[in-house]
Design a protein around this motif. Structure first.
Motif, mmCIF file in Angstrom:
data_model
loop_
_atom_site.group_PDB
_atom_site.id
_atom_site.type_symbol
_atom_site.label_atom_id
_atom_site.label_comp_id
_atom_site.label_asym_id
_atom_site.label_seq_id
_atom_site.Cartn_x
_atom_site.Cartn_y
_atom_site.Cartn_z
ATOM 1 N N HIS A 170 -1.377 -8.430 2.706
ATOM 2 C CA HIS A 170 -2.791 -8.414 3.064
ATOM 3 C C HIS A 170 -3.460 -7.071 2.823
ATOM 4 O O HIS A 170 -4.604 -7.032 2.405
ATOM 5 C CB HIS A 170 -3.035 -8.895 4.492
ATOM 6 C CG HIS A 170 -4.047 -9.991 4.536
ATOM 7 N ND1 HIS A 170 -5.400 -9.746 4.504
ATOM 8 C CD2 HIS A 170 -3.907 -11.318 4.584
ATOM 9 C CE1 HIS A 170 -6.045 -10.896 4.533
ATOM 10 N NE2 HIS A 170 -5.160 -11.861 4.577
ATOM 11 N N TRP A 171 -2.791 -5.965 3.076
ATOM 12 C CA TRP A 171 -3.381 -4.669 2.755
ATOM 13 C C TRP A 171 -3.574 -4.539 1.249
ATOM 14 O O TRP A 171 -4.454 -3.820 0.793
ATOM 15 C CB TRP A 171 -2.483 -3.523 3.220
ATOM 16 C CG TRP A 171 -2.289 -3.433 4.694
ATOM 17 C CD1 TRP A 171 -1.122 -3.648 5.375
ATOM 18 C CD2 TRP A 171 -3.259 -3.097 5.685
ATOM 19 N NE1 TRP A 171 -1.316 -3.470 6.722
ATOM 20 C CE2 TRP A 171 -2.635 -3.132 6.939
ATOM 21 C CE3 TRP A 171 -4.624 -2.776 5.629
ATOM 22 C CZ2 TRP A 171 -3.297 -2.843 8.124
ATOM 23 C CZ3 TRP A 171 -5.281 -2.488 6.809
ATOM 24 C CH2 TRP A 171 -4.619 -2.523 8.032
ATOM 25 N N ASN A 172 -2.751 -5.210 0.491
ATOM 26 C CA ASN A 172 -2.736 -5.057 -0.963
ATOM 27 C C ASN A 172 -3.272 -6.299 -1.682
ATOM 28 O O ASN A 172 -2.865 -6.602 -2.787
ATOM 29 C CB ASN A 172 -1.311 -4.779 -1.439
ATOM 30 C CG ASN A 172 -0.366 -5.928 -1.120
ATOM 31 O OD1 ASN A 172 -0.596 -6.686 -0.178
ATOM 32 N ND2 ASN A 172 0.689 -6.066 -1.887
ATOM 33 N N HIS A 173 -4.216 -6.990 -1.061
ATOM 34 C CA HIS A 173 -4.725 -8.213 -1.699
ATOM 35 C C HIS A 173 -5.609 -7.894 -2.903
ATOM 36 O O HIS A 173 -6.093 -6.778 -3.069
ATOM 37 C CB HIS A 173 -5.481 -9.092 -0.689
ATOM 38 C CG HIS A 173 -6.746 -8.479 -0.161
ATOM 39 N ND1 HIS A 173 -7.914 -8.465 -0.869
ATOM 40 C CD2 HIS A 173 -7.006 -7.865 1.010
ATOM 41 C CE1 HIS A 173 -8.856 -7.870 -0.169
ATOM 42 N NE2 HIS A 173 -8.330 -7.493 0.983
ATOM 43 N N GLU A 174 -5.806 -8.900 -3.730
ATOM 44 C CA GLU A 174 -6.678 -8.743 -4.893
ATOM 45 C C GLU A 174 -8.100 -8.482 -4.421
ATOM 46 O O GLU A 174 -8.525 -8.982 -3.374
ATOM 47 C CB GLU A 174 -6.673 -10.018 -5.747
ATOM 48 C CG GLU A 174 -5.378 -10.278 -6.463
ATOM 49 C CD GLU A 174 -5.444 -11.545 -7.309
ATOM 50 O OE1 GLU A 174 -6.547 -12.060 -7.561
ATOM 51 O OE2 GLU A 174 -4.368 -12.005 -7.712
ATOM 52 N N VAL A 228 -6.066 -4.831 -7.660
ATOM 53 C CA VAL A 228 -5.381 -5.082 -6.395
ATOM 54 C C VAL A 228 -5.496 -3.815 -5.558
ATOM 55 O O VAL A 228 -5.290 -2.718 -6.063
ATOM 56 C CB VAL A 228 -3.892 -5.445 -6.636
ATOM 57 C CG1 VAL A 228 -3.137 -5.547 -5.327
ATOM 58 C CG2 VAL A 228 -3.786 -6.744 -7.424
ATOM 59 N N HIS A 229 -5.844 -3.971 -4.277
ATOM 60 C CA HIS A 229 -5.940 -2.802 -3.387
ATOM 61 C C HIS A 229 -4.563 -2.158 -3.250
ATOM 62 O O HIS A 229 -3.535 -2.836 -3.257
ATOM 63 C CB HIS A 229 -6.476 -3.226 -2.018
ATOM 64 C CG HIS A 229 -7.888 -3.702 -2.082
ATOM 65 N ND1 HIS A 229 -8.958 -2.859 -2.243
ATOM 66 C CD2 HIS A 229 -8.407 -4.956 -2.027
ATOM 67 C CE1 HIS A 229 -10.072 -3.562 -2.282
ATOM 68 N NE2 HIS A 229 -9.765 -4.837 -2.154
ATOM 69 N N GLY A 270 -9.063 -1.931 1.055
ATOM 70 C CA GLY A 270 -10.161 -2.867 0.886
ATOM 71 C C GLY A 270 -11.152 -2.824 2.031
ATOM 72 O O GLY A 270 -11.764 -3.828 2.370
ATOM 73 N N ALA A 271 -11.315 -1.668 2.655
ATOM 74 C CA ALA A 271 -12.240 -1.516 3.762
ATOM 75 C C ALA A 271 -12.906 -0.147 3.686
ATOM 76 O O ALA A 271 -12.377 0.773 3.050
ATOM 77 C CB ALA A 271 -11.491 -1.656 5.092
ATOM 78 N N SER A 272 -14.023 -0.018 4.330
ATOM 79 C CA SER A 272 -14.743 1.257 4.336
ATOM 80 C C SER A 272 -14.040 2.317 5.167
ATOM 81 O O SER A 272 -14.247 3.508 4.964
ATOM 82 C CB SER A 272 -16.159 1.047 4.881
ATOM 83 O OG SER A 272 -16.865 0.172 4.042
ATOM 84 N N PHE A 273 -13.228 1.898 6.126
ATOM 85 C CA PHE A 273 -12.533 2.828 7.004
ATOM 86 C C PHE A 273 -11.044 2.537 6.976
ATOM 87 O O PHE A 273 -10.637 1.385 6.977
ATOM 88 C CB PHE A 273 -13.055 2.709 8.436
ATOM 89 C CG PHE A 273 -14.523 2.963 8.549
ATOM 90 C CD1 PHE A 273 -15.014 4.261 8.565
ATOM 91 C CD2 PHE A 273 -15.414 1.916 8.595
ATOM 92 C CE1 PHE A 273 -16.373 4.500 8.653
ATOM 93 C CE2 PHE A 273 -16.776 2.136 8.681
ATOM 94 C CZ PHE A 273 -17.263 3.438 8.711
ATOM 95 N N PHE A 274 -10.241 3.585 6.983
ATOM 96 C CA PHE A 274 -8.787 3.426 7.008
ATOM 97 C C PHE A 274 -8.355 3.361 8.475
ATOM 98 O O PHE A 274 -8.818 4.156 9.299
ATOM 99 C CB PHE A 274 -8.106 4.607 6.302
ATOM 100 C CG PHE A 274 -6.674 4.361 5.982
ATOM 101 C CD1 PHE A 274 -6.319 3.610 4.868
ATOM 102 C CD2 PHE A 274 -5.669 4.849 6.793
ATOM 103 C CE1 PHE A 274 -4.993 3.370 4.560
ATOM 104 C CE2 PHE A 274 -4.337 4.612 6.500
ATOM 105 C CZ PHE A 274 -4.000 3.861 5.382
#
Length: 189
Positions: free
Chosen positions: A22-26, A43-44, A52-56
């Protein structure tokens, strides 16, 4: 009971799960092809800080199965005065294309909710070939498996569920399925 907040429990990392999920989804494609043409397919890569988000996340690219992470998340939710944690859920044998099955996590989430004075209810994710009747079979399974847990959120004594993308099924199909259902539940669509 405070407000409700939804969480997704499909994340995995190599340290805890021996793989990324999920962290590495397309990269999600735009629904308008003319807009999509402006963006490359990729792919992320969580190893480079791209989830794939604005914040880590403060906890890093965590595993949803890590009990310490679950406990920390529920502590944060309680501190934020949440009351009900709405958990994105697929029934056994089903999952989204980017992540693992999540049903095995529910009991631990309910136990964590108890420890932190929260309640949990399930957000029914759509799966390919879903019908209203089949979705209500999922509800019956979940009520049988989790409904007696003191942390399962109820309204008027009935387990509460949210149905994602319920509009993909006709109101008539939902009505017919609800009439045939024998499991008392409170379904929000």
């Amino acid at each position: 009971r405070g407000y409700s907040i939804e969480i997704c429990r499909r994340y995995q990392n190599p340290n805890f799960d021996d793989r990324w999920a999920h962290w590495n989804h397309e990269h999600l494609k735009h629904w308008d092809a003319s807009v999509q043409r402006r963006y490359p397919d990729f792919v992320h890569d969580p190893t480079s800080g791209d989830v794939g988000a604005s914040f880590f996340p403060r906890l890093g690219a965590y595993s949803s199965r890590d009990p310490a992470v679950v406990d920390d998340h529920f502590r944060q939710l309680r501190a934020a005065r949440a009351g009900v944690v709405v958990v994105s859920w697929y029934p056994p044998g089903k999952r989204d294309p980017n992540g693992p099955e999540v049903d095995a996590l529910v009991r631990g989430l309910l136990d964590a909710a108890t420890r932190h004075g929260l309640e949990v209810c399930l957000h029914l994710e759509p799966w390919e070939g879903r019908t209203a009747a089949a979705q209500l079979e999922d509800v019956a399974y979940a009520v049988g498996a989790y409904g007696a847990h003191p942390a399962y959120h109820k309204r008027d004594g009935r387990c509460v569920f949210f149905a994602y993308d319920s509009y993909q099924l006709t109101p008539a199909a939902w009505r017919e399925a609800r009439r045939a259902a024998t499991t008392p539940s409170f379904l929000v669509g």
